[in-house]
Design an enzyme around this catalytic site. Structure first.
Site, PDB file in Angstrom:
ATOM      1  N   SER A   1      17.753  72.663 -64.067  1.00 49.08           N
ATOM      2  CA  SER A   1      18.237  72.305 -65.403  1.00 49.08           C
ATOM      3  C   SER A   1      18.816  70.901 -65.373  1.00 49.08           C
ATOM      4  O   SER A   1      19.340  70.448 -64.343  1.00 49.08           O
ATOM      5  CB  SER A   1      19.318  73.284 -65.860  1.00 49.08           C
ATOM      6  OG  SER A   1      19.946  72.852 -67.050  1.00 49.08           O
TER       7      SER A   1
ATOM      8  N   TYR B   1      27.193  77.447 -63.952  1.00 46.25           N
ATOM      9  CA  TYR B   1      25.764  77.271 -64.226  1.00 46.25           C
ATOM     10  C   TYR B   1      25.294  75.907 -63.738  1.00 46.25           C
ATOM     11  O   TYR B   1      24.288  75.796 -63.023  1.00 46.25           O
ATOM     12  CB  TYR B   1      25.505  77.418 -65.723  1.00 46.25           C
ATOM     13  CG  TYR B   1      24.047  77.242 -66.096  1.00 46.25           C
ATOM     14  CD1 TYR B   1      23.125  78.257 -65.859  1.00 46.25           C
ATOM     15  CD2 TYR B   1      23.587  76.063 -66.674  1.00 46.25           C
ATOM     16  CE1 TYR B   1      21.783  78.105 -66.197  1.00 46.25           C
ATOM     17  CE2 TYR B   1      22.254  75.894 -67.010  1.00 46.25           C
ATOM     18  CZ  TYR B   1      21.354  76.918 -66.769  1.00 46.25           C
ATOM     19  OH  TYR B   1      20.029  76.761 -67.098  1.00 46.25           O
TER      20      TYR B   1
END
Length: 271
Positions: A154, A167
């Protein structure tokens, strides 16, 4: 799906896609089927009905779909997922797409997350991907061309933003692991990673109301030089490139697919 005639560069391929019930995983599974894959293993953790729809879409493109329930954080489940491909004697491409998050977008609120959140996210996003590669290694090495591993990281792991600190940290770890595995597993296995920005999928609408989701979509467009909110299909096209013969000399690479969000300017907030 991409408004062009489908290539057939995946003819006869066996492909495994984790986290394939919806969103990017589904788009990847359908695209490789469209491009000639013979077998697509569709993994899901809990969304059986949505995974069945993915399998239907895969088979509509002419591939065989094998549905496998399993949590990649559990090593035995990883072995079960890989076993669904064993009858072909090969895995040409493994897409480590399964991922989870904890929504705590105010990174300054250190009490919004705890050690259990870190451990859960790492167990799926990092350890799960590692376990899938380990379980699939022999079949990846048995592919006629070097087997391809494509990790879904990501932009959060590159610039340190996103849905939560755990995350972002887990996705940063995934990009580092991509480098380690690419170095260790060559020449018989290639390992690359994609780093999407905002993807307009149900992933956000599951935790946000429609108004907040629309604000996030608009903020994504405003924050990117290309003024786009990427769809799953947009990102899948780049992910599939990493598994295709067109990238046969590429390994250890991380590709940012974020409409230019990483270039700076306005920042994307998930609040």
């Amino acid at each position: 799906m991409f408004g062009r005639a489908a290539m057939r560069d995946f003819d006869g391929y066996t492909v495994v896609v984790t986290g394939a019930s919806t969103g990017l995983g589904r788009a990847i599974a359908v695209e490789v089927a469209r491009r000639g894959a013979a077998l697509v293993v569709v993994n899901y953790a809990s969304s059986a009905q949505e995974a069945e729809e993915t399998a239907r879409l895969v088979e509509a493109e002419g591939a065989k779909a094998a549905l496998v329930q399993g949590d990649v954080a559990i090593d035995e489940d990883c072995k079960k997922i890989v076993a669904a491909a064993a009858s072909t004697g090969r895995i040409d491409a493994l897409f480590n797409n399964a991922g989870v998050t904890k929504f705590a977008p105010n990174h300054a609120d250190l009490d919004a997350v705890n050690a259990d959140d870190f451990l859960r996210l790492y167990s799926v996003n990092v350890v799960g991907a590692f376990q899938m590669v380990r379980a699939a290694r022999a079949l990846l090495e048995a592919a006629p061309q070097p087997g391809a591993v494509v990790n879904t990281a990501s932009i959060a792991g590159v610039v340190g933003n996103g849905s939560s600190v755990p995350y972002a940290a887990s996705k940063g770890a995934m990009t580092t692991m991509t480098l380690s595995l690419a170095r260790a597993l060559g020449p018989n296995i290639r390992v690359n990673a994609i780093c999407p920005g905002f993807i307009d999928t149900p992933w956000f609408s599951k935790v946000m109301d429609d108004e907040r989701t629309e604000r996030l979509r608009a903020a994504s467009k405003a924050a990117t030089p290309l003024k786009v909110a990427s769809t799953a299909e947009d990102v899948a096209a780049s992910a599939v490139f990493f598994a295709s013969p067109a990238s046969r000399h590429v390994t250890g690479e991380t590709l940012l697919i974020d409409g230019g969000l990483h270039l700076g300017g306005a920042s994307l907030r998930l609040r």
